[in-house]
Write an enzyme that holds these catalytic residues in place. Structure first.
Site, PDB file in Angstrom:
ATOM      1  N   ASP A  69      13.989  -5.511 -54.778  1.00  0.00           N
ATOM      2  CA  ASP A  69      13.040  -5.076 -55.805  1.00  0.00           C
ATOM      3  C   ASP A  69      11.744  -4.601 -55.163  1.00  0.00           C
ATOM      4  OD1 ASP A  69      12.143  -4.480 -58.313  1.00  0.00           O
ATOM      5  OD2 ASP A  69      11.740  -6.544 -58.913  1.00  0.00           O
ATOM      6  N   LEU A  80      -1.769 -13.597 -63.550  1.00  0.00           N
ATOM      7  CA  LEU A  80      -1.965 -12.492 -62.605  1.00  0.00           C
ATOM      8  C   LEU A  80      -0.943 -11.388 -62.833  1.00  0.00           C
ATOM      9  CD1 LEU A  80      -2.612 -14.519 -59.328  1.00  0.00           C
ATOM     10  CD2 LEU A  80      -4.284 -13.238 -60.648  1.00  0.00           C
ATOM     11  N   GLY A  81       0.197 -11.799 -63.341  1.00  0.00           N
ATOM     12  CA  GLY A  81       1.226 -10.793 -63.585  1.00  0.00           C
ATOM     13  C   GLY A  81       2.491 -11.488 -64.023  1.00  0.00           C
ATOM     14  N   SER A 109      11.340 -12.375 -62.939  1.00  0.00           N
ATOM     15  CA  SER A 109      11.823 -13.738 -62.769  1.00  0.00           C
ATOM     16  C   SER A 109      10.851 -14.795 -63.265  1.00  0.00           C
ATOM     17  CB  SER A 109      12.131 -13.987 -61.311  1.00  0.00           C
ATOM     18  OG  SER A 109      11.075 -13.510 -60.519  1.00  0.00           O
ATOM     19  N   GLY A 110       9.633 -14.410 -63.569  1.00  0.00           N
ATOM     20  CA  GLY A 110       8.712 -15.424 -64.036  1.00  0.00           C
ATOM     21  C   GLY A 110       7.300 -14.888 -64.156  1.00  0.00           C
TER      22      GLY A 110
END
Ligand SMILES: *[C@@H]1O[C@H](CO)[C@@H](O)[C@H](O)[C@H]1NC(C)=O
Ligand SMILES: *[C@@H]1O[C@H](CO)[C@@H](O)[C@H](O)[C@H]1NC(C)=O
Ligand SMILES: *[C@@H]1O[C@H](CO)[C@@H](O)[C@H](O)[C@H]1NC(C)=O
Ligand SMILES: *[C@@H]1O[C@H](CO)[C@@H](O)[C@H](O)[C@H]1NC(C)=O
Ligand SMILES: *[C@@H]1O[C@H](CO)[C@@H](O)[C@H](O)[C@H]1NC(C)=O
Ligand SMILES: *[C@@H]1O[C@H](CO)[C@@H](O)[C@H](O)[C@H]1NC(C)=O
Ligand SMILES: *[C@@H]1O[C@H](CO)[C@@H](O)[C@H](O)[C@H]1NC(C)=O
Ligand SMILES: *[C@@H]1O[C@H](CO)[C@@H](O)[C@H](O)[C@H]1NC(C)=O
Ligand SMILES: *[C@@H]1O[C@H](CO)[C@@H](O)[C@H](O)[C@H]1NC(C)=O
Ligand SMILES: CC(=O)N[C@H]1CO[C@H](CO)[C@@H](O)[C@@H]1O
Length: 800
Positions: free
Chosen positions: A635, A511-512, A516-517
């Site tokens: 963020d 999905l994206g 961070s991951g």
């Protein structure tokens, strides 16, 4: 034409003062021909690197200083892909420059936008150009526009271009260090959390006084490296070379240690013996790169020392050796088996006998702490480390004993260190006491900052510090001991990694992916029905560094406790072996970024956009002020704002920010957050507060009003490039309608438009104390309080 044909035979031999005509070529061979500039100062051609065999060497197609003894590469074409012997670079009769290997396979060709060259020329400036037509000025491509790691006089680093340092002194491959003139006007140095090779980068140096103001960085003919504004005004002088260009060649190179240096090379051999003199930035790379993630400037277990000329040297502690003897930046490994501590071979031997501590008085590994306690004597402190197999090193300072575990990170020689480090090493079998040299202090007086000549911005270096580390201070996480149980009893589900694999069908649909991951789409079974979820697999670096199982569970529990309509909900997690996975509700309508910038013909509905603004503001109020453990997001950006099926905005990814603690001190150099949305205090040495989210929210709010990204290169007028500047401009001139395009709904709602723009200008004030709290923002958005005239967001900066 016949004239050109006549020249052809000579073109393959070194010569000057000639244009390179179509059909010319050079071949990589033992003795190399070059295309030389009219003055003979620069040459274009093949340079042999390494031994020239395909495996560990080959040829670099490069521009070099041709007259100085050490062949110094100032530009290269194929740094990551050396050309084998027999390769050929040809200016084809079709007007293309192509580098091919002996089998004819293309290795490199410049991007000329399909335009053909009429000839090529090595210019006296060091620019190798492909000329379009009669004059060289209208070149279709030039090496100056495609820099590698060096700038020459008259060359400029334009917006959106970068220098990438080479890997090591003799290896020209790209390293992890980048120096970018960003399209947002910031000049930034980035690196990755070595040794992990990840896309995620963090800034370790930024121009401080001219945030967002820079347009290009140019080295001029008198050796000044100037930061220029769009209109050509010199904003600041970064390096002041000063030496005359008659006597010296100048260059500025972004070196393999991540430091920008200014060099001078005397043009005549009889001149002063010193070949270079260097101004550098940052002045101390050993401290510039730090923080809890990654290993620091050198690799794990090694330590960084600054030499006289501001060059860093990576060193190993006693009884440690370089992991890769040919690459000192990869860190050190013990030359003994630390596991012997756990399994002493001689059963009656206690660890005392097998391991001893060697003093390293001025070396500080600032990270890797796992325990710290008061200790009256150094002996007691030492004994604690010897008795604990996890302990790789202990520091004793001001009656405090701090234990650190392997791998040690961020080691550096620190003159001002208050205590000493004692590293645990295995005693060799034969000797009962350590060789004396281990106890020898390594505290030779160091030139901490041999001062930088003629730098101005660079003296204002800031170490980009931030206080939103992913990891909590382990010293404070003892509470975690009981939390594993706590998490299980809360409503979070704990998944096995296998279940995660099944749920995502083997991690298929991405999905994206973010800092961070990576997030995958998945399906889980929930009360006998299938439920869509978004499964976030955290990058390994977060796992390796700073997260033991309990800490992870602690943080997950705190995320799980949040409950608000305008936040995405955490459903469960997986914490197994190396795997750390978070499972969230699935948001069917994608992210705000897709919604706003998705590229549809008409702007998304104005009222939906304003509702989204309110939801995000409410979600942030909750995070900052209303949940049990206040959280700074760090963020906020459209990619992290998701839309549910009723188009309500929900903030995501907040779990990954540091839990906010009162009186936060900065502990990391990692910047969490995204270029453009970051508040300026990320780049200053001041505490990071919830006001960083207010700043990012202000930018998102403007983007919602105007339906465009903050930075856009393709705009009709240059002043529209940076939305925040343009918006303030329009606001102060009373021309807000210019921001709205043909958005009829918004045009008819100008009172609200003005209110939202005013709020966002308040939010993006450079001075955090001028920005409102999120609670105040909500009141202002709702019209519950009047919004006063906002000042110019940049006024604070220009006053410094
Ligand atoms: C290759 O170069 C290295 C160092 O430059 C040298 O030690 C080695 O002997 C060379 N190997 C050969 C086969 O020439
Ligand atoms: C240069 O360094 C890179 C990155 O470590 C490595 O992949 C490459 O093989 C090295 N090249 C040479 C010629 O040693
Ligand atoms: C190189 O080409 C340009 C344009 O055709 C011409 O003006 C110039 O005189 C040429 N230089 C030489 C040395 O032939
Ligand atoms: C280079 O820049 C410096 C400082 O901005 C300026 O004083 C000098 O005149 C410039 N030199 C040239 C040749 O433009
Ligand atoms: C050029 O731009 C700078 C900063 O943007 C500004 O301060 C200066 O007045 C401008 N100069 C001219 C001549 O326009
Ligand atoms: C090592 O550096 C860290 C971070 O700068 C500092 O907090 C710590 O006190 C230093 N350790 C000693 C023993 O001086
Ligand atoms: C020390 O002794 C162990 C077992 O007795 C042996 O495996 C190891 O090689 C020895 N190390 C040295 C440095 O002699
Ligand atoms: C997504 O949003 C659109 C409006 O933009 C709405 O029509 C649609 O129903 C939403 N999708 C879902 C799955 O609810
Ligand atoms: C934060 O620091 C201030 C001043 O240093 C102090 O008065 C206050 O009690 C501290 N707050 C907390 C929660 O520690
Ligand atoms: C709990 C809460 O404040 N939810 C808000 C989320 O956003 C929507 C849309 O703005 C509001 O209507 C809710 O009140």
């Amino acid at each position: 034409m016949s004239f050109l044909l006549l020249l052809l035979p000579f073109l393959v031999t070194p010569q000057s003062n000639r244009n390179v005509s179509l059909g010319s070529s050079l071949t990589a061979a033992a003795s190399n021909a070059h295309w030389v500039s009219p003055s003979g100062d620069f040459a274009f051609g093949f340079e042999q690197v390494g031994n020239g065999t395909h495996d560990d060497g080959g040829y670099l197609l490069a521009v070099v200083f041709d007259k100085i003894p050490e062949r110094t590469v100032v530009w290269s074409a194929n740094r990551n892909n050396l050309a084998p012997r027999g390769s050929k670079v040809e200016l084809t009769t079709g007007g293309r420059l192509v580098l091919t290997d002996p089998s004819g396979r293309q290795i490199w060709t410049p991007d000329t936008g399909e335009r053909a060259a009429s000839h090529a020329a090595m210019l006296d400036t060091g620019n190798f150009v492909l000329a379009a037509a009669a004059n060289v000025v209208s070149s279709v491509w030039g090496s100056f526009q495609d820099p590698t790691d060096t700038l020459l006089p008259t060359q400029a680093l334009e917006r959106d271009t970068q220098l990438i340092a080479k890997y090591s002194k003799s290896n020209y491959s790209e390293s992890r260090f980048k120096f970018i003139m960003q399209d947002d006007g910031n000049l930034v140095m980035y690196t990755t959390h070595y040794p992990e090779s990840r896309a995620d980068q963090f800034a370790y140096w930024v121009t401080r006084n001219y945030i967002r103001a820079g347009y290009s960085l140019a080295l001029n003919q008198s050796g000044f490296l100037n930061l220029l504004a769009a209109n050509g005004t010199v904003l600041d002088t970064v390096f002041n070379g000063g030496g005359s260009s008659q006597d010296f060649y100048h260059r500025v190179t972004f070196d393999y240690d991540g430091v920008l240096r200014y060099y001078e090379h005397p043009k005549r051999n009889d001149m002063s013996s010193s070949t270079d003199h260097a101004s550098t930035s940052p002045p101390d790379i050993c401290t510039a790169i730090g923080g809890p993630l990654g290993s620091g400037a050198c690799g794990y277990n090694s330590y960084c020392e600054l030499e006289d000329d501001n060059r860093r040297v990576c060193k190993c502690p006693p009884k440690y050796v370089f992991q890769d003897p040919s690459d000192e930046s990869r860190g050190c490994v013990p030359d003994f088996d630390p596991e012997d501590c756990r399994h002493p071979q001689e059963s009656n031997n206690n660890n005392d006998a097998l391991f001893v501590l060697a003093a390293m008085p001025k070396v500080n590994w600032s990270e890797s702490n796992y325990d710290s306690f008061p200790s009256e004597t150094e002996e007691a402190c030492q004994q604690s480390c010897l008795n604990d197999c996890r302990c790789a090193l202990v520091t004793y300072s001001r009656e405090t004993c701090t234990m650190k575990r392997s791998p040690l990170s961020n080691g550096r020689v620190e003159d001002a260190m208050s205590g000493k480090s004692l590293i645990k090493i295995r005693r060799s079998n034969s000797t009962t006491s350590l060789a004396p040299d281990f106890d020898q202090p390594t505290d030779t007086i160091l030139p901490m900052q041999t001062l930088v000549r003629g730098s101005s911005i660079f003296v204002n270096i800031i170490f980009v510090l931030a206080s939103c580390p992913w990891r909590k201070n382990p010293l404070n996480s003892k509470v975690g001991e009981t939390l594993d149980q706590g998490a299980l009893s809360s409503n979070l589900r704990r998944f096995a990694y296998k279940e995660m694999e099944t749920a995502t069908g083997g991690f298929k649909q991405v999905l994206g992916s973010g800092s961070s991951g990576t997030v995958y789409k998945g399906v889980i079974n929930d009360h006998n029905s299938e439920k869509l979820v978004a499964i976030k697999v955290l990058d390994k670096v977060h796992v390796m560094e700073g997260h033991d199982v309990r800490e992870f569970t602690t943080e997950v529990t705190i995320i799980g406790e949040t409950n608000h309509k305008n936040l995405t909900r955490l459903v469960g997690f997986c914490n197994e072996g190396q795997h750390r996975v978070l499972v969230y509700e699935f948001m069917s309508n994608g992210s705000l970024a897709d919604f706003l910038f998705g590229g549809g013909e008409t702007r998304p509905n104005w009222y939906t956009r304003t509702r989204i603004a309110y939801s995000v503001a409410r979600g942030l109020v909750y995070l900052h002020e209303e949940c049990n453990t206040p959280i700074i997001h760090c963020d906020i950006k459209p990619q992290n704002i998701l839309l549910d099926c009723s188009m309500t905005a929900r903030i995501s990814d907040f779990g990954l920010s540091k839990l906010m603690k009162a009186n936060q001190t900065r502990t990391t150099t990692a910047i969490r957050g995204t270029k453009g949305y970051l508040a300026p205090e990320w780049f200053r040495n001041v505490p990071v507060t919830p006001k960083v989210d207010v700043h990012s929210f202000g930018i998102v709010l403007l983007e919602l009003v105007c339906c465009r990204k903050n930075f856009m290169m393709e705009v009709e007028k240059e002043e529209e490039m940076v939305l925040v500047d343009w918006a303030y401009d329009c606001y102060s001139k009373g021309k807000l309608h210019k921001l709205l395009g043909d958005d009829k709904d918004a045009m008819e709602d100008m009172v609200r438009v003005e209110r939202l723009v005013k709020v966002s200008i308040w939010c993006i004030q450079e001075d955090p104390s001028l920005r409102p709290s999120m609670k105040k923002v909500v009141h202002m958005l709702e019209g519950a309080v009047l919004v006063s005239e906002p000042p110019d967001p940049n006024s604070f900066m220009s006053a410094i």
